[in-house]
Design a protein around this motif. Sequence first.
Motif, mmCIF file in Angstrom:
data_model
loop_
_atom_site.group_PDB
_atom_site.id
_atom_site.type_symbol
_atom_site.label_atom_id
_atom_site.label_comp_id
_atom_site.label_asym_id
_atom_site.label_seq_id
_atom_site.Cartn_x
_atom_site.Cartn_y
_atom_site.Cartn_z
ATOM 1 N N PHE A 1 1.954 28.762 -8.227
ATOM 2 C CA PHE A 1 1.435 28.309 -9.515
ATOM 3 C C PHE A 1 2.281 28.869 -10.657
ATOM 4 N N ALA A 2 2.757 30.069 -10.490
ATOM 5 C CA ALA A 2 3.607 30.678 -11.518
ATOM 6 C C ALA A 2 4.907 29.901 -11.669
ATOM 7 N N MET A 3 5.459 29.438 -10.515
ATOM 8 C CA MET A 3 6.687 28.652 -10.588
ATOM 9 C C MET A 3 6.435 27.314 -11.282
ATOM 10 N N ILE A 4 5.239 26.760 -11.067
ATOM 11 C CA ILE A 4 4.893 25.502 -11.747
ATOM 12 C C ILE A 4 4.779 25.738 -13.241
ATOM 13 N N LEU A 5 4.186 26.886 -13.629
ATOM 14 C CA LEU A 5 4.059 27.207 -15.054
ATOM 15 C C LEU A 5 5.444 27.339 -15.693
ATOM 16 N N SER B 1 -14.824 26.196 -18.337
ATOM 17 C CA SER B 1 -15.231 25.477 -17.126
ATOM 18 C C SER B 1 -16.298 26.244 -16.360
ATOM 19 N N ALA B 2 -17.201 25.516 -15.772
ATOM 20 C CA ALA B 2 -18.253 26.134 -14.948
ATOM 21 C C ALA B 2 -17.717 26.576 -13.598
ATOM 22 N N ASP B 3 -16.553 26.065 -13.235
ATOM 23 C CA ASP B 3 -15.951 26.414 -11.949
ATOM 24 C C ASP B 3 -15.208 27.738 -12.107
ATOM 25 N N PRO B 4 -15.605 28.750 -11.372
ATOM 26 C CA PRO B 4 -14.939 30.052 -11.532
ATOM 27 C C PRO B 4 -13.453 30.013 -11.213
ATOM 28 N N LYS B 5 -13.069 29.175 -10.231
ATOM 29 C CA LYS B 5 -11.649 29.082 -9.897
ATOM 30 C C LYS B 5 -10.868 28.509 -11.063
ATOM 31 N N GLN B 6 -11.438 27.488 -11.698
ATOM 32 C CA GLN B 6 -10.748 26.895 -12.846
ATOM 33 C C GLN B 6 -10.670 27.899 -14.003
ATOM 34 N N ALA C 1 -4.851 15.308 -15.575
ATOM 35 C CA ALA C 1 -6.044 16.024 -16.025
ATOM 36 C C ALA C 1 -5.876 17.520 -15.801
ATOM 37 N N PRO C 2 -6.313 18.330 -16.755
ATOM 38 C CA PRO C 2 -6.145 19.789 -16.639
ATOM 39 C C PRO C 2 -6.705 20.366 -15.348
ATOM 40 N N GLU C 3 -7.887 19.901 -14.893
ATOM 41 C CA GLU C 3 -8.471 20.458 -13.674
ATOM 42 C C GLU C 3 -7.596 20.165 -12.456
ATOM 43 N N ASP C 4 -6.913 19.015 -12.449
ATOM 44 C CA ASP C 4 -5.986 18.716 -11.358
ATOM 45 C C ASP C 4 -4.742 19.586 -11.443
ATOM 46 N N TYR C 5 -4.260 19.805 -12.671
ATOM 47 C CA TYR C 5 -3.075 20.655 -12.842
ATOM 48 C C TYR C 5 -3.340 22.041 -12.295
ATOM 49 N N LEU C 6 -4.505 22.560 -12.576
ATOM 50 C CA LEU C 6 -4.842 23.904 -12.122
ATOM 51 C C LEU C 6 -4.946 23.989 -10.603
ATOM 52 N N ALA C 7 -5.177 22.840 -9.929
ATOM 53 C CA ALA C 7 -5.365 22.843 -8.470
ATOM 54 C C ALA C 7 -4.108 22.465 -7.711
#
Length: 687
Positions: free
Chosen positions: A636-640, A663-668, A622-628
């Motif tokens: 995160f840059a290395m993951i990208l 997303s309503a989550d500012p971090k996301q 799920a995208p929200e999990d990927y972002l976390a």
Amino acid sequence: MGIIVQQALHGYSEGHRQFACSAQLTPNDARLVLVMSDASGSGVTTEGIPYLTGYPLLESGLYALARTWPAPEMPRPGCVWTHTLFIEFADLATLDSPSQLAVLFKAPSIETARLYGGALHFANAIASDWALTSSQMSVFERLATALYERPYDQVWARRASDAHVDEVVLRLWDLQWPRLRRSFRFCTLTTRDRSQEGALFDLQFCGESVSRLRFTQNTEGVEATSISAGPWLAQLVDYAGRLYASEFREVLRLLGTEVLGGREAMQAICELQATLARREPTAVVDAIALVTTPATLSGSKAAREMVATHALSRADVLKDSELQYVVDNLDLVEEGELVDHGWKLARHLLEVAPVTLVELVEDERPAVKAAMRAALKVLDAALLVDNLMPGAHWWPPLLSIRPDLAEMSEFWRRTQARASEVQQAGVELHAVNQLAAAVQGLHDEVSIESVARAFGADTVLICIQQLMSHAGDSTELRKWITEACRQPSAVAAFLAHAPMLNPRLVAYISTVLAPDVVPNDYGVDPWLTALTAVNQQAGQLPIELLVYGFQRAMSWRSRSVGPLLCLTFESLHGAASAGVLASSNWQHLRDSLPWGRPADAWDLALRLRRGLVKRCVDTPVAPEDYLALASTDGLFAMILDATWEHWGGKRYLKWVEEVTGDSADPKQRSRSRVVKAYVEKHSKWLK
């Protein structure tokens, strides 16, 4: 309640004859009474004292007790008056103290001779109202010694003119059981043996003027001169000295009705009473000897009952032979005594002969069975368990009576019982205390398996977790965990629903089960729930659980791949980057990662990122999990980068950006913008 006593009077009137009689006597008995009522021998009347005569009238079923007085008023020298009382044998047996019949004697005269023709009424008093003097007691001891130590001989004694021997003889008569009492023949003054053909006198006194009593039969008789030193006589004297000796009279009634023979049993009966009164350890042994073959009392059920009851009251100190006697004769003991003292027997048998105890609780004798079961119910549980011998197979009947033993770890430790054995004993296995005891006591793997299956693996794991919080880890606990892990579905339920999880328990489960074993057919992965709980409790997951969680995420089983990767990846990557990932941990991880080029084999962190990305894209996560997946922008840059290089990664990143852009989550939203910028930048390069 009284009895009817018949009477007769004999005296001189142109010869010795009967003056009056209220009894119906057979001709033979009437002739015997006539003979016995006459003077007992030449010169007797010159002594000037009355005397007693007692003898049975077998044909008439009566006992004759007579008192004879000299009759100096008669014209012929040597005449006597004799007042005879006739008591039915059955009535004689009911009297507590037949000596009290003596109050019915009345000295006759010519004027009153015709007044003895009616029956008399006698009220049975509770006990004698007179006691023997010290001089009389000495006579009693000599007579008793001769009568009962020489039971087959005729006994005689010398009588001083001022001696009061009638009371002594009557007290001897009192202390006899009914059958002996009605057969006892005595005369307290004579100059010749008064025995008739086939009817020997037991006891006779001669006056001081006679050198010795001469017997007409082929016997010399035994003179009562010595006093026995045996305990039996001391016991008899003790009863003779009491005004109230009802307990001894009851013993005489019980034993006398069962003992064959006559005087020979008195010594044994008294010795038995004396022995039962002793407190030293040998008393029980001696008492048993008195009632076992070929002893006099061996045929008496009442005697054996007395001994068995006495031995039972001291069962806690008996040796093997006495203990066996008690066991063999428990059916003779009254139910109340069994209940009162059965626990002593049960406790001692538990220590020295537990198999015998088990046999008693299943005894065919209902009273014995009930008493022994009742005894086991009151014995201390720790005592019962402490006497269980490892390897013994007699415990199931014990457990059926005391199911609480299954709540003691020592019970399981000593028996290594299997669930089927316990259940066959009638004990249902469902209580938490039972399982806790079994977990702490069992070490046999077959027994552990059976009990674990009876309770269920999830219940076992809950119990183990509680025990580990108090007692720590142990080899036995690990056996139980291993057994519980044979049911992965139950493990899943435990991991998913346990309110608290012990990190050490979770860690050990992870060593038993491969990451893809626990099912996750629906809902949140149980391992995600468990690892999250441990992480919250400990603040961080140990490296072994990080590896296990990552492997779980990489397996085909989990339905919570993204959250598992978020929970485990970053910490693992940090360890790999720092070079602190142990080789054993890397070996576990390596099998979960995709193939890599040999040139990149040294870079563990890179291989982790590539494996992560492959799982995210292929699943897809799920995208929200990927972002976390990473908390830092650098990681995160290395993951990208790894995602962009992976086949299908570009399309995946665009999907992530599209889904999370609003997303309503500012971090996301922030991370989504990073992804968007990354995609736009690298897309230009492609152009």
